[in-house]
Design a protein around this motif. Structure first.
Motif, PDB file in Angstrom:
ATOM      1  N   ALA A  85       2.614   1.646  -8.285  1.00  0.00           N
ATOM      2  CA  ALA A  85       4.063   1.868  -8.466  1.00  0.00           C
ATOM      3  C   ALA A  85       4.852   1.074  -7.424  1.00  0.00           C
ATOM      4  O   ALA A  85       5.883   0.469  -7.727  1.00  0.00           O
ATOM      5  CB  ALA A  85       4.381   3.344  -8.365  1.00  0.00           C
ATOM      6  N   SER A  86       4.326   1.077  -6.202  1.00  0.00           N
ATOM      7  CA  SER A  86       4.993   0.379  -5.108  1.00  0.00           C
ATOM      8  C   SER A  86       5.031  -1.126  -5.370  1.00  0.00           C
ATOM      9  O   SER A  86       6.063  -1.775  -5.163  1.00  0.00           O
ATOM     10  CB  SER A  86       4.246   0.685  -3.815  1.00  0.00           C
ATOM     11  OG  SER A  86       4.817   0.022  -2.763  1.00  0.00           O
ATOM     12  N   LEU A  87       3.906  -1.665  -5.845  1.00  0.00           N
ATOM     13  CA  LEU A  87       3.850  -3.111  -6.115  1.00  0.00           C
ATOM     14  C   LEU A  87       4.789  -3.479  -7.263  1.00  0.00           C
ATOM     15  O   LEU A  87       5.479  -4.503  -7.196  1.00  0.00           O
ATOM     16  CB  LEU A  87       2.413  -3.532  -6.448  1.00  0.00           C
ATOM     17  CG  LEU A  87       1.431  -3.501  -5.270  1.00  0.00           C
ATOM     18  CD1 LEU A  87       0.015  -3.756  -5.737  1.00  0.00           C
ATOM     19  CD2 LEU A  87       1.812  -4.519  -4.201  1.00  0.00           C
ATOM     20  N   ILE A 147     -10.548  15.190  -3.855  1.00  0.00           N
ATOM     21  CA  ILE A 147     -10.400  13.960  -3.059  1.00  0.00           C
ATOM     22  C   ILE A 147     -10.331  12.752  -3.997  1.00  0.00           C
ATOM     23  O   ILE A 147      -9.547  11.826  -3.776  1.00  0.00           O
ATOM     24  CB  ILE A 147     -11.565  13.834  -2.044  1.00  0.00           C
ATOM     25  CG1 ILE A 147     -11.290  14.723  -0.832  1.00  0.00           C
ATOM     26  CG2 ILE A 147     -11.806  12.397  -1.584  1.00  0.00           C
ATOM     27  CD1 ILE A 147     -10.103  14.313   0.021  1.00  0.00           C
ATOM     28  N   PRO A 158       8.824  -1.179  -1.141  1.00  0.00           N
ATOM     29  CA  PRO A 158      10.006  -1.032  -2.015  1.00  0.00           C
ATOM     30  C   PRO A 158      11.273  -0.652  -1.257  1.00  0.00           C
ATOM     31  O   PRO A 158      12.334  -1.234  -1.488  1.00  0.00           O
ATOM     32  CB  PRO A 158       9.594   0.082  -2.988  1.00  0.00           C
ATOM     33  CG  PRO A 158       8.135   0.071  -2.984  1.00  0.00           C
ATOM     34  CD  PRO A 158       7.716  -0.350  -1.613  1.00  0.00           C
ATOM     35  N   PHE A 207      -6.919  12.833  -5.322  1.00  0.00           N
ATOM     36  CA  PHE A 207      -5.979  12.379  -4.285  1.00  0.00           C
ATOM     37  C   PHE A 207      -6.038  10.848  -4.166  1.00  0.00           C
ATOM     38  O   PHE A 207      -5.001  10.183  -4.078  1.00  0.00           O
ATOM     39  CB  PHE A 207      -6.343  13.037  -2.943  1.00  0.00           C
ATOM     40  CG  PHE A 207      -5.405  12.687  -1.832  1.00  0.00           C
ATOM     41  CD1 PHE A 207      -4.222  13.377  -1.657  1.00  0.00           C
ATOM     42  CD2 PHE A 207      -5.695  11.648  -0.966  1.00  0.00           C
ATOM     43  CE1 PHE A 207      -3.352  13.040  -0.639  1.00  0.00           C
ATOM     44  CE2 PHE A 207      -4.833  11.306   0.058  1.00  0.00           C
ATOM     45  CZ  PHE A 207      -3.653  12.008   0.218  1.00  0.00           C
ATOM     46  N   ILE A 242      -3.083   8.026  -4.719  1.00  0.00           N
ATOM     47  CA  ILE A 242      -2.733   6.969  -3.761  1.00  0.00           C
ATOM     48  C   ILE A 242      -2.761   5.605  -4.470  1.00  0.00           C
ATOM     49  O   ILE A 242      -1.861   4.775  -4.273  1.00  0.00           O
ATOM     50  CB  ILE A 242      -3.688   6.981  -2.531  1.00  0.00           C
ATOM     51  CG1 ILE A 242      -3.520   8.283  -1.722  1.00  0.00           C
ATOM     52  CG2 ILE A 242      -3.482   5.760  -1.633  1.00  0.00           C
ATOM     53  CD1 ILE A 242      -2.207   8.440  -0.987  1.00  0.00           C
ATOM     54  N   LEU A 261       3.003   0.417   0.706  1.00  0.00           N
ATOM     55  CA  LEU A 261       3.765   1.573   0.214  1.00  0.00           C
ATOM     56  C   LEU A 261       5.207   1.613   0.730  1.00  0.00           C
ATOM     57  O   LEU A 261       6.081   2.175   0.074  1.00  0.00           O
ATOM     58  CB  LEU A 261       3.041   2.875   0.583  1.00  0.00           C
ATOM     59  CG  LEU A 261       1.744   3.134  -0.187  1.00  0.00           C
ATOM     60  CD1 LEU A 261       0.968   4.272   0.434  1.00  0.00           C
ATOM     61  CD2 LEU A 261       2.028   3.448  -1.639  1.00  0.00           C
ATOM     62  N   ALA A 292       0.261   5.327  -6.509  1.00  0.00           N
ATOM     63  CA  ALA A 292       1.433   5.058  -5.657  1.00  0.00           C
ATOM     64  C   ALA A 292       1.463   3.586  -5.248  1.00  0.00           C
ATOM     65  O   ALA A 292       2.538   2.967  -5.210  1.00  0.00           O
ATOM     66  CB  ALA A 292       1.403   5.948  -4.423  1.00  0.00           C
ATOM     67  N   VAL A 293       0.291   3.033  -4.960  1.00  0.00           N
ATOM     68  CA  VAL A 293       0.218   1.611  -4.572  1.00  0.00           C
ATOM     69  C   VAL A 293       0.670   0.732  -5.742  1.00  0.00           C
ATOM     70  O   VAL A 293       1.459  -0.204  -5.560  1.00  0.00           O
ATOM     71  CB  VAL A 293      -1.216   1.239  -4.102  1.00  0.00           C
ATOM     72  CG1 VAL A 293      -1.394  -0.262  -4.010  1.00  0.00           C
ATOM     73  CG2 VAL A 293      -1.521   1.873  -2.761  1.00  0.00           C
TER      74      VAL A 293
END
Lengths: 184, 180
Positions: free
Chosen positions: A40-42, A27, B81, A30, A34, B78, A37-38
């Motif tokens: 990378a997204s920003l 967990i 993008p 995991f 996340i 998320l 990913a946040v």
């Protein structure tokens, strides 16, 4: 998938027991994914946020009929997002609105390989000289129009010194069909 | 269109796990002891957190609404993008990079599991019904619970997916407006 939530015997019997439950290792992994990913997204989103801001600035300049500023800002967006249809169309509109042959040639080059939907076409039609409109052909079974490579090359040769052209992959269908028509 | 729940949950399993992690985390923050956590399983209930009774409405509000807010924020961030690329009509970049697509799937999965489950709502209702709560919190909790109940009912009509889609579309607009 169930974590062991049994209380951990405290080394100090007088210490207040912790209310924090345990989290299994997977967990935590995991959660780290996340978070990654946040991040990378920003990072990925930021250039689009800047571009969106520039689009608004360019749009405002075009609305005020300051087409030179609009052209400059749109070209800046296109440096980072060369495939952005929104920027290409805005750039072309700003250039067509200047009513010079050089600008027209640049605009046609920017539109080269674009598939333009009906809504955008209606907007573009307002500023595009009629002689260029004929160079855009409807794409079969789709409510889009596109210009073939040969058309834009001939226009740029006719109106300016610029001769290099590039084509995006999206035009292949329309290019093939227009080439067939020309052969016939 | 009817798609079995377990298939939807399998396709959006990160959302189930994130919801349960957030639930457990907010139990910890509210200092409510957690007895058992199932982060994900194939058949219903897909995930749950068993915890002691909440001492007051404040704790119950935190445990019920916290995961919803976390999921909504994560969904917005998320999915940004891909929606950013869409707003620029940068279709080439959308197809060429796997990061925005993966983030979009994660974001929508998390957004779809933002709403609390039936047991959580029942516990929340019990706390709301308990007398002596702070009046503004009582009113806010009642309104929020009503929204959650309607959302649960609406999930038969894909409201959870519609909600995730709306968050994905509206949040970037709000962000752009505040940025401009």
């Amino acid at each position: 998938m169930e974590p062991n939530l049994s209380p951990n015997p405290a080394s100090n019997p007088f210490a207040e027991p912790s209310t924090f439950s345990s989290y299994p290792l997977w967990i935590k992994g995991f959660g780290a994914l996340i978070v990654a990913a946040v991040i990378a997204s920003l990072i990925t989103s930021f250039p689009y946020l800047v571009a969106k801001r520039q689009l608004t600035i360019a749009g405002r300049a075009a609305y005020k009929e300051d087409y030179k500023t609009a052209e400059t800002v749109f070209s800046e967006i296109l440096k980072n997002h060369p495939q952005s249809m929104e920027a290409r169309l805005g750039y072309a509109k700003a250039l067509f609105a200047q009513h010079t042959s050089d600008a027209d040639a640049k605009a046609l080059k920017a539109l080269e390989g674009c598939r333009i939907d009906e809504i955008d076409w209606a907007d573009l039609e307002k500023v595009m000289p009629e002689e260029y409109q004929e160079r855009f052909k409807p794409v079969k079974n789709q409510s889009t129009k596109s210009m073939s490579k040969s058309d834009s090359t001939s226009s740029s040769n006719a109106t300016s010194t610029s001769s290099t052209t590039s084509t995006s992959p999206s035009t292949s269908t329309s290019q093939e069909s227009s080439e067939k028509e020309q052969n016939q | 269109m009817f798609i079995p729940g377990f298939l939807i949950n399998a396709a959006t399993f990160p959302g189930v796990i994130v919801h349960e992690i957030a639930h457990q985390l907010f139990c910890d923050l509210a200092k409510v002891p957690v007895k058992k956590v199932v982060y994900y399983q194939v058949f219903a209930p897909y995930g749950y957190v068993e915890h002691d009774e909440t001492p007051d409405l404040k704790s119950s509000f935190l445990i019920t609404v916290g995961p919803f807010i976390v999921a909504t924020v994560l969904c917005a961030v998320l999915t940004f993008p891909l929606t950013g690329m869409l707003s620029l009509k940068d279709y080439g970049a959308m197809v060429s990079s796997w990061v925005p697509l993966t983030c979009f799937w994660l974001g929508i999965s998390i957004g779809m599991h933002a709403f609390p489950g039936k047991e959580e709502l029942d516990r929340f209702r019990k706390q709301i019904d308990t007398k002596g709560s702070f009046v503004p919190l009582y009113l806010l909790s009642s309104a929020v619970r009503m929204f959650f109940v309607l959302a649960r009912f609406g999930s038969f009509f894909w409201f959870d997916a519609i909600y995730a889609g709306l968050v994905a579309l509206i949040a970037p607009l709000i962000l752009c407006w505040s940025f401009l």
